[in-house]
Design an enzyme around this catalytic site. Structure first.
Site, PDB file in Angstrom:
ATOM      1  CG  PHE A   1      50.469  94.987 137.934  1.00  0.00           C
ATOM      2  CD1 PHE A   1      51.690  94.404 137.611  1.00  0.00           C
ATOM      3  CD2 PHE A   1      49.408  94.824 137.045  1.00  0.00           C
ATOM      4  CE1 PHE A   1      51.851  93.681 136.431  1.00  0.00           C
ATOM      5  CE2 PHE A   1      49.566  94.103 135.858  1.00  0.00           C
ATOM      6  CZ  PHE A   1      50.798  93.539 135.549  1.00  0.00           C
TER       7      PHE A   1
ATOM      8  CG  HIS B   1      45.096  94.307 127.011  1.00  0.00           C
ATOM      9  ND1 HIS B   1      43.867  93.697 127.122  1.00  0.00           N
ATOM     10  CD2 HIS B   1      45.083  95.332 127.904  1.00  0.00           C
ATOM     11  CE1 HIS B   1      43.137  94.341 128.007  1.00  0.00           C
ATOM     12  NE2 HIS B   1      43.840  95.319 128.505  1.00  0.00           N
TER      13      HIS B   1
ATOM     14  CB  ALA C   1      43.167  87.955 132.633  1.00  0.00           C
TER      15      ALA C   1
END
Lengths: 142, 484
Positions: free
Chosen positions: B206, B407, B409
Site C-alpha cells: 500500500f 512488523h 498487525a
C-alpha cells in the site's frame, strides 16, 4: 478424472487437487492455478475451444513428483507475469514421477488476475496415492 | 499443543522449553498476550516456531513476534540467528518477497490543508503509480541501469533518477548491500524484475497518506521529524517479481544438494531447506538476496519520488517547501550479518527476520547519527482502517530478541474468510464514514484486506512495548489508502 479446488491459509492461498495418475494430477494443478487467478475460470474454456492457442514446449526432470509440480506451476506463474499468457491447459507427451514433457497451451490474458501470485511453495507439499489417484495440496505465496 | 506447556515469563513473554521429543535444539519464545498465543495455537504457526528451533546451529532461541501467523517454512513474525562462521542460511527464513519493507516520510503539511486534495491525491497515486500484477513501472530502465540497481540499490536512484543523496543515511544499511556476482542471477529473475522498479505490487502492499495524531515520546518524535497534526506518507512494498524469482531459483538450487539432510533431521517441511553460509550455494543465495534487497530499496525510493511529485503538483510547491523528509526505510523480510552478544561474548550472526523488524537501540552505530540518542525508528503499520505506529529500538531488544520487533498487525483471518466476512459490507463506504478514502483496482483485494482480517494493532503494540522490544513514539491515522 481431474478435480481441483482452492483454499486459503491465514496469509496465503492454495489449491487442493487430485487426478488419475501423474497426467491427471498435473492437469488438475494447471486448472487449480487458473481458478486462483480468475474466480470465474471456466472449464468450458478448454483449449480446443479456443482459436488463439500458442503451444509452448515445457520439459522438466526433477527429483520427485512434488519437484515437478512446483516447477510446472512456476512456469505458468512466470508466463503470466512476464508474457501475459494464461496457461489454459497442458498437452502431456511424456510423464512420470520425476519428469514431464508437454506443450503448455497458452492464450493471451485479457482479464485482470484476481491476485498476484509471487511464488509456488513446497510448504507441506506431499503427493499421496490412493488406488492410482494422486492427491496434493500446494500453497502459493501471495 | 496446549497453552499450559508454555512458561509465562511475563504478561507478554512466553517460553517453550527445548524438548528432545520435539527435536528442539533451543527454547522457543513467543512475544504475545495470552489471547494472541491462544490464537497462534489454533493453527500450525507455533509448530513452525518449533521447527525453526530444531535447525542445526540455531543460537539462543527461536523467536516469534506478537504479529505471529501461519506462513511457510518460518511462521510470519519470526526471527532466528545462526553463527556467521559455521551456521546455515534458509530462503524460507526470509520469504519470497525479499526485503519487503516499509518506508515512512514526514512532511510539514498540516492535515487540514490536505482536505480538498485528498480525493485527487488518492486517485492520482492509483492512476500514476503501477499497482497489481501486470502493470509495468513508469520508469523503464535499460540493461545497464537495471544492473546498477542490483549493485547499488537506492543509491542508483538518487544518482541517476531522482531524490536526495542525504536520504540514503535514513535507509537501513544505507539502501545498499554488497553485490558483485551478477552472473548468479537468472535471466528469469531479470525478466521478471526489469520493468518493475517503481511499482507497488499487489496483496497487502500500500501507499498511505496519514495524519500524525498522537506523540508519546517528544524527544524521539523531534529527532524523527514527526509533528502532531502533520501529514506523513507510508509505503509498503518489496522486491517484486525479481525477488520472488530469486527466492524460487535458490530454493531449487539449494534443494538439489540438501534435501536429504532435512529428512535426516526429521524436519518435515521442505520449505525449511538450508545451506551452510560458507557453502557455494549459501554464498550465492546471500549474494542474490543482497541484489534483491537492493532492488527493493531502489523500488521504494522511486515510489517515494513519484508520490512526492504528485504532492508537488497539487500543492504547487516544491518537496523542500512541503518539508518532505525520509524518516526511515526498513526491511521486514531479510537475513543480515550483525554483531550480537551471546553468553557474554560478541559474535557475528546471520539474523533471519521474516515478517519482523530490526529494532536497534540508542547508540548503535548502524543507525543514523541524528537518531543515535533515541534509537532506531521501528515502523509498524496497522491494517488499512487502523492506526500505524512509529516506535524506537531498545537495548532490551538487543538482549532478548537480537534487536527484533514486530512488523505489522498480522493477519487473523484467511483471505477466503475475510471475503466471506465482508460479503455484505461495502468496505469503501465503511471506511469513508471513518474519514478514510480507499483507492484500489481490486474489489476482491479490498475485501481480503478488511481491517477485521487483521489482529488489533493496539494489541501488537501493547506486547511490543510490554516486552520491552520497542517503545512507542507516535501514532498515525490513515486518511488516504491506495491498495496494491
Amino acid at each position: 478424472m481431474e478435480t481441483y479446488d482452492t483454499f486459503s491459509t491465514t496469509a496465503d492461498v492454495g489449491i487442493r487437487i487430485h487426478g488419475y495418475g501423474y497426467t491427471g494430477l498435473f492437469q488438475s494443478a494447471i486448472k487449480g492455478l487458473n481458478l486462483l487467478y480468475f474466480n470465474d475460470w471456466d472449464d468450458e474454456w478448454t483449449p480446443t475451444a479456443l482459436t488463439s492457442i500458442l503451444r509452448l514446449p515445457f520439459e522438466f526432470h526433477g527429483d520427485s513428483c512434488e519437484n515437478v509440480l512446483v516447477n510446472l506451476l512456476s512456469e505458468a506463474v512466470y508466463l503470466l507475469q512476464t508474457e501475459n499468457k494464461i496457461t489454459a491447459g497442458i498437452d502431456i507427451k511424456e510423464v512420470g514421477e520425476t519428469h514431464i514433457k508437454a506443450d503448455l497451451l497458452t492464450i493471451p490474458c485479457t482479464m485482470e488476475p484476481e491476485l498476484e501470485i509471487k511464488s509456488v511453495t513446497y510448504h507441506n507439499l506431499e503427493v499421496h496415492d490412493k488406488n492410482g489417484v494422486k492427491y496434493a495440496e500446494i500453497i502459493f505465496d501471495v | 499443543m496446549e497453552l499450559n506447556e508454555f512458561s509465562k515469563v511475563s504478561p507478554h513473554r512466553w517460553l517453550l522449553e527445548k524438548s528432545k521429543n520435539r527435536g528442539m535444539n533451543v527454547d522457543a519464545e513467543i512475544f504475545a498476550t495470552e489471547e494472541i498465543l491462544k490464537t497462534a495455537l489454533e493453527d500450525e504457526s507455533i509448530q513452525q516456531v518449533i521447527n525453526v528451533s530444531a535447525l542445526p546451529g540455531i543460537v539462543s532461541r527461536s523467536f516469534a513476534m506478537p504479529d505471529i501467523h501461519y506462513g511457510y517454512g518460518f511462521c510470519i513474525g519470526a526471527a532466528a540467528a545462526f553463527p556467521a562462521d559455521s551456521g546455515i542460511v534458509l530462503p524460507g527464513g526470509v520469504g519470497y518477497d525479499i526485503n519487503c519493507g516499509v518506508r515512512l516520510i514526514s512532511t510539514n503539511i498540516n492535515a487540514g490543508d490536505t482536505e480538498k486534495y485528498r480525493e485527487s491525491l488518492g486517485s492520482s497515486i492509483l492512476r500514476d503509480i503501477p499497482t497489481g500484477l501486470t502493470d509495468k513501472s513508469n520508469h523503464q530502465l535499460n540493461q545497464k541501469e537495471f544492473a546498477r540497481v542490483l549493485k547499488n540499490g537506492a543509491e542508483e536512484i538518487v544518482t541517476n533518477f531522482a531524490g536526495n543523496k542525504d536520504d540514503l543515511r535514513f535507509i537501513e544499511s544505507g539502501g545498499k548491500l554488497e553485490f558483485d556476482e551478477p552472473e548468479i542471477i537468472s535471466d528469469r529473475a531479470i525478466e521478471r524484475g526489469k520493468t518493475q522498479v517503481g511499482s507497488l505490487g499487489g496483496g497487502n502492499h500500500f501507499i498511505e497518506i496519514q495524519v500524525i495524531d498522537e506523540i508519546y515520546d517528544q524527544e524521539a518524535a523531534n529527532a524523527f521529524g514527526l509533528k502532531k497534526g502533520n501529514i506523513s506518507v507510508m509505503i509498503h512494498s518489496g522486491s517484486r517479481g525479481f525477488g520472488h524469482q530469486v527466492a524460487t531459483d535458490f530454493i531449487e538450487r539449494i534443494r538439489k544438494k540438501n534435501l536429504e539432510r532435512l529428512a535426516k533431521l526429521n524436519i518435515k517441511d521442505p520449505q525449511l531447506i538450508f545451506a551452510e553460509i560458507n557453502s557455494k550455494e549459501g554464498k550465492h543465495y546471500l549474494q542474490a538476496l543482497n541484489a534483491a534487497s537492493n532492488f527493493a530499496w531502489a523500488n521504494r525510493h522511486l515510489l517515494m519520488q513519484d508520490v512526492i511529485s504528485i504532492f508537488e503538483h497539487y500543492f504547487k510547491s516544491s518537496a523542500a517547501k512541503l518539508g518532505f523528509r525520509l524518516v526511515y526505510d526498513q526491511a521486514h523480510n531479510i537475513a543480515k550479518f550483525e554483531q550480537h552478544m551471546v553468553e557474554g561474548k560478541k559474535e557475528l550472526l546471520l539474523v533471519h527476520r521474516k515478517g519482523a523488524t530490526r529494532a536497534f537501540p540508542p547508540g548503535h552505530m548502524e543507525i543514523p547519527a541524528e537518531y543515535r540518542r533515541v534509537g532506531q525508528p521501528v515502523l509498524i503499520p496497522g491494517s488499512m482502517g487502523t492506526a500505524s505506529y512509529v516506535l524506537k529500538g531498545t537495548q532490551k531488544a538487543m538482549e532478548v530478541s537480537f534487536g527484533t520487533s514486530a512488523h505489522g498487525a498480522g493477519r487473523r483471518l484467511s483471505r477466503h474468510k475475510a471475503i466471506k466476512f465482508a460479503l455484505n459490507i461495502n468496505v469503501r463506504d465503511q471506511l469513508k464514514e471513518k474519514n478514510i478514502l480507499v483507492f484500489t483496482h481490486s474489489k476482491k483485494g479490498l475485501k481480503e484486506e478488511i481491517p477485521e482480517a487483521y489482529k488489533e494493532i493496539d494489541d501488537v503494540i501493547e506486547v511490543t512495548e510490554g516486552a520491552g522490544i520497542s517503545e512507542k513514539v507516535a501514532r498515525m491515522i490513515p486518511l488516504v489508502v491506495v491498495k496494491g
